[in-house]
Design a protein around this motif. Structure first.
Motif: not given
Ligand SMILES: Nc1nc2c(ncn2[C@@H]2O[C@H](COP(=O)(O)OP(=O)(O)O)[C@@H](O)[C@H]2O)c(=O)[nH]1
Ligand SMILES: [Mg+2]
Length: 320
Positions: A3-7, A33-42, A51-52, A57-60
């Motif tokens: 399961l990937i939870v994307q935010i 269960v893995e968490i994926l953050v997609i940063d929308d140019g914050s 990261e902290e 996973h982080i996609v940017r």
């Protein structure tokens, strides 16, 4: 079963830690269960915070691209990471992470392709009366256009099976929530509703900041998506409206004509001719749009096959 939870996150440094903390890492029927953050140019510290707190996973996006394209980038990354199920939740901690097992249950049981968390917007205290009303009206319109029984159409808490995620293409740029439902129903996906809870509001919604803008953009998304899949129907209705509009003055003219008083009624005839010409042209545009939409079907079929080659139809990391 992975399961990937994307935010999708746009400046969520404050609420991201809470959002992530609430996501269960052990779920019955799921191995990973893995968490994926997609940063929308914050422009804030969203990435450093992610990261902290040890997000997997982080996609940017280097620059802000908006929620729809950020969501779609998330699906793509999730599939690449070998997800069997992808859950989307918001970075403002609006949804309760503890509800994830409930949300994915219909997919685990093989009873649904897409599950939408129903917030029961009627009972959300901090929603204004007008926001509740528009969310209800919006959901009603989406039910009508998609011929589904989706209760909370703009809810961002949802789950997709791997196959549903592969079949989903987002091309509009405001509301992926509406587009995925109308599209899913045309692709004969089973869409389930699951009642979920929400947390007290941690910050104001940024998407729903002006009512006229929200209505205009959601309405445009509905019309565009529906027309993309059902162009002939849309243009036939509009064309017939003009043709019927043209029939009225023609009948009026004919009545006078047979009564021998055609002089002085030529205006009716001109109006009728104009309406007929417009109506006929709209019908012809419908035929062209229909042929284009048939092409879209082929393109989507090709895309799906390419994704299956690229990502693997069955999850390569799949462990029983
Ligand atoms: N408003 C906004 N949200 C974005 C954008 N890109 C990603 N998001 C994320 O989309 C989610 C929903 O946004 P929010 O403002 O809470 O809208 P709500 O669904 O009406 O509560 C949050 O997780 C945001 O971080 C963007 O460009 N604008
Ligand atoms: Mg929100």
């Amino acid at each position: 079963m992975k399961l990937i939870v994307q935010i999708p996150c746009y400046n969520e440094e404050e609420t991201l830690p809470l959002t992530v903390k609430d996501i269960p890492r052990q779920i019955d029927g799921v191995d990973q269960v893995e968490i994926l953050v997609i940063d929308d140019g914050s422009s804030d510290r969203t990435i450093s915070v992610a990261e902290e707190i040890g997000v997997d996973h982080i996609v940017r996006n280097i620059q802000n691209k908006g929620l729809a394209s950020t969501f779609f980038a998330g699906l793509d990354a999730g599939l690449r990471l070998g997800a069997d199920i992808i859950v989307n939740t918001d970075g403002d901690n609006q949804y309760k992470g503890q509800d994830i097992p409930k949300l994915i249950a219909p997919i685990l049981k093989g009873e649904a392709d897409m599950v939408i968390g129903d917030r029961n917007t009627d009972k959300i205290q901090h929603f204004s009366g007008s926001k509740r009303m528009f969310e209800k009206l919006g959901s009603f319109m989406v039910r009508l256009l998609s011929d589904t029984d989706v209760v909370d159409a703009v809810s961002g808490f949802r789950a997709f099976s791997r196959d549903a995620a592969m079949q989903t293409n987002i091309v509009t740029d405001f509301s992926y929530t509406i587009e995925t439902i109308i599209q899913g129903s045309h692709k004969r996906m089973v869409i389930a509703n699951v009642p979920i809870g929400t947390n007290p509001e941690s910050r104001e919604s940024r998407l729903f900041n002006s009512i006229p803008r929200f209505i205009a953009r959601s309405g445009a998304t509905m019309i565009r998506t529906y027309t993309m899949y059902r162009p002939l129907r849309v243009f036939l209705y509009i064309g017939f409206l003009f043709i019927v509009g043209g029939l009225i003055p023609s009948v009026r003219f004919l009545i006078y004509f047979f009564a021998g008083e055609s002089a002085g009624h030529i205006q009716s005839l001109i109006l009728a001719a104009i309406l007929f010409i417009i109506g006929f042209n709209v019908l012809m545009i419908g035929v062209v749009a229909d042929i284009i939409s048939l092409n879209r079907r082929l393109i989507e079929e090709t895309l799906l096959r390419v994704k299956r080659i690229e990502f693997g139809h069955l999850n390569p990391h799949h462990k029983k």
